[in-house]
Design an enzyme around this catalytic site. Structure first.
Site, PDB file in Angstrom:
ATOM      1  N   GLU A   1       0.831  -1.214   0.000  1.00  0.00           N
ATOM      2  CA  GLU A   1       0.000   0.000   0.000  1.00  0.00           C
ATOM      3  C   GLU A   1       0.862   1.260   0.000  1.00  0.00           C
ATOM      4  O   GLU A   1       0.581   2.233   0.698  1.00  0.00           O
ATOM      5  CB  GLU A   1      -0.990  -0.004   1.176  1.00  0.00           C
ATOM      6  CG  GLU A   1      -2.102  -1.025   1.007  1.00  0.00           C
ATOM      7  CD  GLU A   1      -3.305  -0.750   1.886  1.00  0.00           C
ATOM      8  OE1 GLU A   1      -3.428   0.362   2.415  1.00  0.00           O
ATOM      9  OE2 GLU A   1      -4.128  -1.679   2.047  1.00  0.00           O
TER      10      GLU A   1
ATOM     11  N   HIS B   1      -1.593  -1.155  10.116  1.00  0.00           N
ATOM     12  CA  HIS B   1      -0.967  -2.443  10.439  1.00  0.00           C
ATOM     13  C   HIS B   1       0.322  -2.153  11.193  1.00  0.00           C
ATOM     14  O   HIS B   1       0.939  -1.099  11.006  1.00  0.00           O
ATOM     15  CB  HIS B   1      -0.604  -3.217   9.166  1.00  0.00           C
ATOM     16  CG  HIS B   1      -1.764  -3.790   8.425  1.00  0.00           C
ATOM     17  ND1 HIS B   1      -1.864  -5.132   8.103  1.00  0.00           N
ATOM     18  CD2 HIS B   1      -2.878  -3.220   7.918  1.00  0.00           C
ATOM     19  CE1 HIS B   1      -2.972  -5.347   7.424  1.00  0.00           C
ATOM     20  NE2 HIS B   1      -3.608  -4.193   7.309  1.00  0.00           N
TER      21      HIS B   1
END
Length: 545
Positions: free
Chosen positions: A50, A323
């Site tokens: 990402e 995350h």
């Protein structure tokens, strides 16, 4: 070339770098780069997900260029795959491979198809020998938008993606290279997707090597509830379960009210380590092989693994991503010395060791048997893992000891190429169910095009007969034009996407059936394949198959 490393430190992190969507993106990405540059131990290989803009990639590269001088930003599809690999050693070769089953363009608000999800591959050389190569596979598989339930229509995509990356890692291991599979796999441990990777590629899940009793999902997941374990605390989930996603210590999982407590000049907000964690789970993984043991004269083993990058932004107080990172250290253990065990062998294995040593008579056989015993214990521990079909080991140039050890490995590792029969059957049923859905979509969207075309023609004919009522003609032309536009889009989708996806499903089904046939032959021990059952997908395009 630097001195050969005895340890390799790796890190994988989903950076949550969605342009226009991810909050405080630039500030967080910059801090991620700074933290990587001062990390201890210094990472040798970093896999990022990402990271969708080159601006963000270079923001990290500028800060890590002294410890990770080599890097590659991977381009894919219309919006980019968001994958990048950084390395201490030269990247000799790289490839971006898109998954054949890769989301749907109709779900444009989800974006998986538009970013072209796939595998970023890098071949990294860390030494002069032909086998001093690390093959890195960085991925971010399709998200489980429908909760990963049995009726999740994207489950087939993730299964196919696990199958594809397992093939890539298996091929790299068969070339005798050290294999690293890293990324956000959007799966929980021991799930069907996880089993495909660990069964069809000679790699281990680094976390489960050192934490074999760790959780198999969040506390609310049926598989974890069936273990009848207490609901973990936030600290336990991080330290023991490797839950780098969705836990209460990540500020991006807080409520809007809680997040308002963060910001410049505001006091630090901490989360007590004994906070109950219902949702924390493991989606990010490091898979690793051992390299070619006979050629290298030893094996890469899992030394340490942990959840990292948990620090907050120093000014904003927020987590650096939605995350946390997963960090692992691989250590090289030479077969010339007694291997260091991560934990002792089981009593059964120890008893087998005594028995086998008692049966050895000659000096050479003693060397061979002791090596095999150590290898078996290491395989039991999960620290060694060697490709079962490596072709680069030349018998004429190898010692008797290594030759016997290699043959023993081949026998030990045969099971890594097959799943239980029930898993193959379930996978084929899933493919069949999803194919029926896509066939219906193909039919309905194709029908929509022809209906829209008929309505447009009928409207044009109607305009011819309505005379001076121009406003009626205008409405007919407007409505029919809009309808034809939508119908044309659906027609193109049917022709260009759903046809292609059905073909990809045919390939996937053939591979699964073929693998099941090989597994059955291995079980029988005759080495012969049974006839492969014809595919169940309707032969939509037999004219060119």
């Amino acid at each position: 070339m630097d001195e050969l490393p005895t340890e390799i430190s790796v890190l994988t992190l989903n950076c949550w770098g969605l342009k226009y969507i991810s909050k405080l993106r630039r500030e967080r990405i910059s801090e991620i780069g700074r933290q990587l540059s001062i990390a201890s131990p210094q990472p040798h290989i970093v896999a990022l997900q990402e990271l969708f803009t080159q601006e963000d990639y270079w923001a990290i590269r500028r800060q890590t260029r002294f410890i990770l001088p080599y890097g590659k930003f991977y381009h894919s599809a219309a919006l980019g795959g968001g994958l990048a690999i950084l390395s201490r050693w030269p990247i000799q070769e790289s490839t971006m491979l898109r998954y054949p089953l890769n989301g749907r363009p109709t779900a444009f608000w989800r974006g998986d198809w538009y970013v072209g999800k796939g595998v970023a591959c890098a071949r990294i050389r860390y030494g002069p020998d032909p086998k001093h190569v690390i093959e890195v596979f960085n991925t971010h598989t399709h998200a489980p938008y429908e909760g990963g339930q049995p009726d999740d229509s994207y489950l087939c995509h993730r299964m196919a993606q696990s199958w594809e990356i397992a093939k890539l890692m298996r091929g790299a291991a068969e070339r005798g290279h050290l294999v690293l599979g890293m990324g956000d796999f959007n799966m929980i441990p021991l799930s069907p997707e996880h089993r495909i990777i660990t069964a069809h590629a000679p790699v281990v899940d680094a976390w489960r090597v050192l934490h074999p009793d760790s959780s198999v999902g969040p506390a609310t997941h049926p598989a974890e509830q069936a273990r009848h374990r207490p609901i973990p605390t936030a600290e336990f989930n991080i330290v023991e379960n490797g839950a780098a996603s969705d836990g209460p210590t990540n500020t991006w999982r807080w409520s809007s009210k809680q997040q308002k407590l963060l910001g410049i000049g505001k006091p630090e907000v901490t989360v007590p380590p004994d906070t109950i964690d219902h949702r924390g789970k493991r989606l990010d993984y490091v898979f690793a092989s051992s390299g070619e043991i006979p050629t290298l004269g030893g094996s890469w083993t899992v030394r340490r693994v942990s959840v990292g990058m948990m620090m907050r932004h120093p000014q904003l107080g927020c987590s650096l991503s939605d995350h946390f990172a997963v960090e692992a250290v691989l250590a090289f253990e030479s077969t010339a010395a007694e291997p260091t065990k991560i934990w002792p062998p089981t009593p059964k294995a120890a008893a087998a060791t005594v028995t086998e040593k008692r049966d050895i008579t000659s000096e050479n056989d003693t060397i061979i048997a002791e090596d095999n015993i150590n290898l078996r214990d290491s395989l039991h521990n999960g620290t060694y893992l060697q490709s079962p079909t490596s072709s680069s080991f030349h018998e004429d140039s190898a010692s008797k000891k290594n030759r016997a050890s290699f043959d023993h490995q081949q026998q030990q590792q045969k099971h890594y190429y097959k799943l239980p029969e029930s898993d193959y059957t379930a996978l084929l049923d899933l493919i069949h169910t999803y194919a029926l859905r896509e066939q219906r979509q193909l039919k309905y969207r194709g029908l929509h095009f022809f209906v829209a075309l008929f309505v447009t023609i009928a409207s044009l004919v109607g305009v011819w007969f309505i005379g001076d009522r121009t406003y009626v003609g205008f409405i007919l032309i407007l409505v029919s034009s809009l309808g034809l536009t939508a119908g044309t889009v659906d027609g193109l989708m049917a022709l260009l996407f759903f046809k292609a996806e059905l073909r990809a499903l045919k390939e996937f089904e053939w591979e699964v059936r073929n693998a099941r046939a090989f597994a059955g032959a291995a079980v029988r021990g005759d080495g012969m394949l049974a006839d492969v059952v014809p595919v169940r997908l309707e032969d939509e395009d037999s004219d060119d198959d």
